[in-house]
Design an enzyme around this catalytic site. Structure first.
Site, PDB file in Angstrom:
ATOM      1  CB  CYS A 171     -97.392 -52.489 -30.333  1.00 23.11           C
ATOM      2  SG  CYS A 171     -98.047 -51.339 -29.118  1.00 23.11           S
ATOM      3  NE  ARG A 195     -98.897 -58.073 -21.687  1.00 19.83           N
ATOM      4  CZ  ARG A 195     -99.476 -57.629 -22.803  1.00 19.83           C
ATOM      5  NH1 ARG A 195    -100.722 -57.210 -22.775  1.00 19.83           N
ATOM      6  NH2 ARG A 195     -98.815 -57.605 -23.939  1.00 19.83           N
ATOM      7  CD  GLN A 224     -95.725 -55.321 -30.522  1.00 22.55           C
ATOM      8  OE1 GLN A 224     -96.578 -55.889 -29.862  1.00 22.55           O
ATOM      9  NE2 GLN A 224     -95.844 -55.167 -31.834  1.00 22.55           N
ATOM     10  CG  HIS A 265     -94.167 -55.471 -25.531  1.00 23.10           C
ATOM     11  ND1 HIS A 265     -94.161 -56.846 -25.383  1.00 23.10           N
ATOM     12  CD2 HIS A 265     -95.410 -55.156 -26.020  1.00 23.10           C
ATOM     13  CE1 HIS A 265     -95.337 -57.328 -25.764  1.00 23.10           C
ATOM     14  NE2 HIS A 265     -96.106 -56.329 -26.151  1.00 23.10           N
ATOM     15  CG  ASP A 314     -97.694 -48.162 -27.557  1.00 19.47           C
ATOM     16  OD1 ASP A 314     -98.860 -48.601 -27.654  1.00 19.47           O
ATOM     17  OD2 ASP A 314     -96.948 -48.474 -26.605  1.00 19.47           O
ATOM     18  NE  ARG A 355     -95.825 -59.972 -29.859  1.00 19.64           N
ATOM     19  CZ  ARG A 355     -96.565 -59.555 -28.832  1.00 19.64           C
ATOM     20  NH1 ARG A 355     -97.327 -58.487 -28.964  1.00 19.64           N
ATOM     21  NH2 ARG A 355     -96.513 -60.177 -27.660  1.00 19.64           N
TER      22      ARG A 355
END
Ligand code: CP
Ligand code: NVA
Length: 317
Positions: free
Chosen positions: A272, A100, A130, A127, A232, A300
Site C-alpha cells: 500500500c 484519517r 486502499q 483502510h 505492509d 487510489r
C-alpha cells in the site's frame, strides 16, 4: 439518507461492482463530467499522509469540487472540541468528510453524528479505500493478462506481515468478492478474530474444498502457489514504541526474492506504501518487474473519485 464508507462492510457486492464500473469509466474518460461541482470535502488528518491526501484533493478538483485539509494541529479532534461537535458543524457547511484517525471509534463517532457522508481514510482497524483501489488494480491486471483474461475470483492473494488495518480491509473485501486470501504472520500478530469470522462468513466460496481465508505462521506456506504477494509496514502509524520488538518478531516475514520464488511464476507484488525498504520488503522486489505498487497508488485516485461521486451525489442534502 446519507451513506458512509467507514468499513468495507458498509458496501454490498453489488455496490462494490458499481464503484468498480464507475472507476473504469471515469479513468478511461468514457465519463468526463464534473458531478461534484460546488461541493466541498473536508479532510481531517490525525496522522501523516502522501497518497490519501493528494488523491482525495486531486479527485475532488477533477470532479468539479474542492477539498479542505485540516492537519492534526488545526482542530485537535476530541481535544479542542468534541468529535460530535466537529461532525455537526462540518455537516452545516460541507458535503462530505474524509477522516484519517488513530482510533477507529473516532471515524464511527463522526459518522454517527454527521448528516453528510463520512469516508474512512485509514483508522487503526481498517483502510477501505486502499483495499478497493487494490482490488480494482487486480481486476485491471487479470483483464489485461495476454491470452489469459480470468475473473479476479480465480486469484489467491497472499498477505505477508502484520494483521493490521490494511490486512483487515483486504480480508473483508476478498470475503465479499469471493477471493482466496492466505495471511502469513507471526504468532500474536494475527488479524482480529471478528474480522476473520466476518470475511469467512461473507465469502460465497465457502463450499470450495480449500478454505477461502486461511492464516499461517510460516510465510513460505502462506505464499506457496499464490498469484499475488502483498505486504505492509511491520509497525503502523501509532505503534512507533513497539518498532524494535516488531522488527524482531517479523524478521522471517520479509518479502524478498527467496520468499517470492514460492509464489506462482510472475506473481504480482503489492504494497500500500509507504514502504520500509529493507524491512518488510527488499529494494529489488519493490522496484522489480513483478511490482505493481505504483498502479495501486494511481488507482487510489480513480477508485476514490468513484466513491466520492457515489456517496456525495446520492447523499445530496
Ligand atoms: N497508502 C496510503 O494510504 O498512503 P498514505 O499514508 O501516504 O496516505
Ligand atoms: N498499516 C499502515 C498503512 C499506511 C498506509 C499504517 O497504518 O501506518
Amino acid at each position: 439518507m446519507k451513506k458512509d464508507l467507514v468499513s468495507i462492510t458498509d458496501l454490498t457486492k453489488i455496490e462494490i461492482e458499481k464503484i468498480f464500473d464507475l472507476t473504469a469509466k471515469q479513468k478511461s474518460g468514457e465519463i468526463l463530467d464534473t458531478p461534484l461541482k460546488g461541493k466541498t470535502l473536508t479532510m481531517i488528518f490525525e496522522k501523516p499522509s502522501l497518497r490519501t491526501r493528494v488523491t482525495f484533493e486531486t479527485g475532488m478538483t477533477q470532479l468539479g469540487g474542492s477539498a479542505i485539509y485540516l492537519s492534526p494541529s488545526d482542530i485537535q479532534l476530541g481535544k479542542r472540541e468534541r468529535v460530535k461537535d466537529v461532525a455537526r458543524n462540518l455537516s452545516r457547511w460541507c458535503d462530505g468528510i474524509m477522516a484519517r484517525t488513530f482510533a477507529h471509534e473516532t471515524v464511527v463517532e463522526l459518522s454517527r453524528h454527521a448528516t453528510i457522508p463520512v469516508i474512512n481514510g485509514l483508522s487503526d482497524r481498517e483502510h477501505p479505500c486502499q483495499a478497493l483501489g487494490d482490488l480494482f488494480t487486480l481486476k485491471e491486471k487479470v483483464a489485461r493478462k495476454p491470452n489469459h483474461p480470468s475473473p479476479i475470483t480465480d486469484l489467491t492473494l497472499a498477505y505477508v506481515g502484520d494483521g493490521n488495518n490494511v490486512c483487515h480491509s483486504l480480508l473483508l473485501l476478498c470475503g465479499i468478492l469471493g477471493i482466496q486470501m492466505r495471511v502469513g504472520c507471526p504468532e500474536g500478530y494475527e488479524p482480529d478474530s471478528d474480522i476473520l469470522e466476518k470475511a469467512r462468513q461473507s465469502n460465497p466460496n465457502t463450499q470450495h474444498p480449500i478454505p477461502s481465508i486461511q492464516v499461517f505462521h510460516d510465510p513460505f506456506e502462506a505464499v506457496e502457489g499464490s498469484d499475488v504477494v502483498y505486504t505492509d509496514a511491520w509497525t503502523s502509524m501509532g505503534q512507533e514504541e513497539e518498532a524494535e520488538e516488531r522488527k524482531d518478531a517479523f524478521q522471517r516475514f520479509q518479502v524478498n526474492p527467496q520468499l517470492l520464488s514460492k509464489a506462482k511464476q510472475g506473481a504480482w507484488v503489492m504494497h500500500c506504501l509507504p514502504a520500509h525498504v529493507g524491512e518488510e520488503i527488499t529494494e529489488e522486489v519493490l522496484d522489480g518487474p513483478q511490482s505493481i505498487v505504483l498502479d495501486q497508488a494511481e488507482n487510489r485516485l480513480h477508485v476514490q473519485k468513484a466513491i466520492l461521486t457515489t456517496l456525495l451525489k446520492t447523499s445530496e442534502k
